[in-house]
Design an enzyme around this catalytic site. Sequence first.
Site, PDB file in Angstrom:
ATOM      1  N   GLU A 178      12.806  -9.063   2.410  1.00  0.00           N
ATOM      2  CA  GLU A 178      11.963  -7.931   2.797  1.00  0.00           C
ATOM      3  C   GLU A 178      12.754  -6.647   2.561  1.00  0.00           C
ATOM      4  OE1 GLU A 178      10.043  -6.140   6.925  1.00  0.00           O
ATOM      5  OE2 GLU A 178      10.974  -8.110   6.942  1.00  0.00           O
ATOM      6  N   TYR A 184      10.810   9.087   1.851  1.00  0.00           N
ATOM      7  CA  TYR A 184      10.896   8.045   0.821  1.00  0.00           C
ATOM      8  C   TYR A 184      11.657   8.471  -0.433  1.00  0.00           C
ATOM      9  CZ  TYR A 184       7.383   6.021   3.838  1.00  0.00           C
ATOM     10  OH  TYR A 184       6.722   5.522   4.931  1.00  0.00           O
ATOM     11  N   ARG A 194      12.542   4.714  13.007  1.00  0.00           N
ATOM     12  CA  ARG A 194      11.291   5.471  12.925  1.00  0.00           C
ATOM     13  C   ARG A 194      10.408   5.184  14.138  1.00  0.00           C
ATOM     14  NH1 ARG A 194       8.808   5.118   7.140  1.00  0.00           N
ATOM     15  NH2 ARG A 194       7.567   6.796   8.042  1.00  0.00           N
ATOM     16  N   ALA A 248       2.947  -0.635   5.110  1.00  0.00           N
ATOM     17  CA  ALA A 248       2.397  -0.735   6.465  1.00  0.00           C
ATOM     18  C   ALA A 248       1.937  -2.147   6.821  1.00  0.00           C
ATOM     19  CB  ALA A 248       1.231   0.244   6.625  1.00  0.00           C
ATOM     20  N   ASN A 281       8.150  -5.391  -0.410  1.00  0.00           N
ATOM     21  CA  ASN A 281       8.019  -4.201   0.409  1.00  0.00           C
ATOM     22  C   ASN A 281       6.530  -4.093   0.686  1.00  0.00           C
ATOM     23  OD1 ASN A 281       7.740  -1.684   1.537  1.00  0.00           O
ATOM     24  ND2 ASN A 281       9.148  -0.670   0.130  1.00  0.00           N
ATOM     25  N   ARG A 305       4.783  11.040  -2.312  1.00  0.00           N
ATOM     26  CA  ARG A 305       4.439  10.856  -0.909  1.00  0.00           C
ATOM     27  C   ARG A 305       5.669  11.038  -0.026  1.00  0.00           C
ATOM     28  NH1 ARG A 305       4.150   5.257   1.933  1.00  0.00           N
ATOM     29  NH2 ARG A 305       3.341   5.863   3.959  1.00  0.00           N
ATOM     30  N   HIS A 342      12.656  -2.239   2.611  1.00  0.00           N
ATOM     31  CA  HIS A 342      12.032  -0.964   2.985  1.00  0.00           C
ATOM     32  C   HIS A 342      12.948   0.162   2.554  1.00  0.00           C
ATOM     33  CE1 HIS A 342       8.999  -2.995   5.329  1.00  0.00           C
ATOM     34  NE2 HIS A 342       9.967  -3.765   5.786  1.00  0.00           N
ATOM     35  N   PRO A 390       0.799  -1.222   0.000  1.00  0.00           N
ATOM     36  CA  PRO A 390       0.000   0.000   0.000  1.00  0.00           C
ATOM     37  C   PRO A 390       0.834   1.275   0.000  1.00  0.00           C
ATOM     38  CG  PRO A 390      -0.129  -1.107   2.131  1.00  0.00           C
ATOM     39  CD  PRO A 390       0.574  -2.033   1.202  1.00  0.00           C
ATOM     40  N   ASN A 391       0.357   2.197  -0.790  1.00  0.00           N
ATOM     41  CA  ASN A 391       0.876   3.555  -0.916  1.00  0.00           C
ATOM     42  C   ASN A 391       2.194   3.650  -1.685  1.00  0.00           C
ATOM     43  OD1 ASN A 391      -1.306   4.775   0.562  1.00  0.00           O
ATOM     44  ND2 ASN A 391      -0.382   3.889   2.399  1.00  0.00           N
TER      45      ASN A 391
END
Length: 144
Positions: free
Chosen positions: A96, A23, A105, A75, A72, A18, A98, A10-11
Site C-alpha cells: 500500500e 501531493y 493528517r 480515499a 494507492n 490537485r 500513499h 480516485p483523483n
Amino acid sequence: MPSVLVLNGPNLNLLGQRQPEVYGSTTLADIEAACTAHAVDLDVAFLQSNHEGVLLDAIHAAKGVHGGLIINAGAYTHTSIALMDAVASVELPTVEVHLSNIHAREPFRHVSYLSKVAIGQICGFGPQGYLMALDALAARLATS
C-alpha cells in the site's frame, strides 16, 4: 521476469494539479515513467481509475498474471472493505502506497482497510514511495 501491477485510485489522475501543497507537483505520468525506469528486474503495468469496481476487477484479473500489487487506493483506502476483500482473495503480495503521511493528517485518514491485508504500507515519501514499494516487491518475489 516477475510482473507487478500498480493501481491508483480516485483523483490520482489529477496529481500535479490537485493540492500540490499536500501531493506535490509530480504527475501520475511522471510516477509511471519513474517506476518503469526504476524497475529493472520487474515488468510493471499501470492502471488508474476513479471507479471502485474497475479497481476490483483489476485486482481479480491480476491473479495468475502478476506476481504482486502496489496500490494507492486514495480515499478508498479508508472506506472500501471490498478492495480489502479483493486483495485478500487474490493472495498476491501487496504494498500500500500513499504520497502523503496519512497518519499525520485528518483522523479519518488514519484508518486503512488495505493495511490489514498488505505486506506493508509506505506513506509520506511522495513519489519515492512507489519506487520503495517496487524494491520491496522485487525482493519479496525474488525469494518466493
